[in-house]
Design an enzyme around this catalytic site. Structure first.
Site: not given
Length: 272
Positions: A11-12, A43-44, A74-76, A159, A193-195
């Site tokens: 993941d980023s 990364y977005g 990571c979706n991006t 974050e 988004c995994t966040h």
């Protein structure tokens, strides 16, 4: 000879830990290496070329660590780098390795969560602009109408551990309103988004009760279980000593401080 090849999870930053936790819950006996590219996140807002470059570097690092299978949690990265890695890099340089993403497994099952066939997708600018979810969902379910909403402030809030504070409410309410203004018939909202699963308590307060709010962790984990069952040539290479290692391209102490929020348990990371 006992196999030790770990499953790589990339993941980023921290968000992929929510997917990792679901995978580890469903497949607890396997070995894992998690890599967060925290030094270069988020990364977005990066270009396709930059995200592809960063993602490939991290995938190759995981390959060098012995991974035969890597999950882009990571979706991006899944939206902007996965296809090129699968179609160009793996056949040319790593024909015995596999890299999987999080978009296709989600798209394959989204039909089971909507009755109105109106689905909202909330993600980073990079994921939304890539149109990956719209294209992938319509490939499987042409009758589903997809509405997208980018949420650029959500990852920084999460974050910095500000996502459950009152100050975050404006940005949560605003993006949800912008999505629902596109169609009042939306009955399924995908957190692309995994966040974003960390916002679930707030999102359940904002969205009407009849709307399914869909996080990806369990879906991706179930898809991986199915994949390993269908690909014994990969599964037989994987180590099953139940070992977990965590790496970051950033500061390990800072990573450890935040990572437990996403993973749901204390952990100790190493420098990439």
């Amino acid at each position: 000879m006992q196999q030790t090849s770990p499953i790589g999870i990339f993941d980023s930053g921290y968000g992929g830990l929510t997917v990792f936790r679901s995978i580890a819950d469903q497949l607890p006996n396997y070995n894992y290496i998690y890599l967060g590219d925290n030094a270069r996140s988020p990364y977005g807002d990066h270009s396709f070329e930059t995200i592809y470059k960063y993602t490939l570097e991290c995938v190759e690092w995981l390959f060098a660590k012995g991974c035969h299978l890597v999950i882009l949690a990571c979706n991006t990265a899944s939206a902007k780098a996965l296809r090129t890695i699968q179609q160009i890099d793996l056949p040319a340089k790593y024909p015995d390795r596999r890299v999987l993403g999080v978009i296709r497994p989600t798209a394959e099952v989204i039909d089971g969560y909507t009755k109105t066939k109106k689905v909202g997708v909330m993600g980073t600018r990079g994921t939304v602009n890539s149109q990956s979810y719209l294209l992938e969902i319509n490939k499987f379910f042409p009758d589903i109408k997809v509405y997208q909403q980018s949420c650029p402030m959500w990852v920084p809030l999460i974050e910095n551990n500000e996502h459950l504070q009152l100050g975050a409410d404006f940005f949560i309410n605003e993006y949800c309103k912008q999505l629902m203004d596109q169609s009042g018939e939306i009955d399924c909202v995908l957190l692309a988004c995994t966040h974003y699963p960390l916002l679930m308590p707030k999102l359940k307060q904002v969205f009407p009760a009849h709307i399914n709010i869909l996080a990806q962790g369990e879906i991706v984990a179930s898809s991986l279980v199915d994949y390993l069952g269908r690909h014994p040539e990969i599964e037989e290479k994987l180590g099953k000593q139940g070992e977990k290692s965590f790496y970051t391209s950033g500061d390990p102490s800072a990573f450890d401080e935040h990572a437990s929020i996403f993973f749901g348990a204390e952990l100790k990371s190493n420098k990439m």
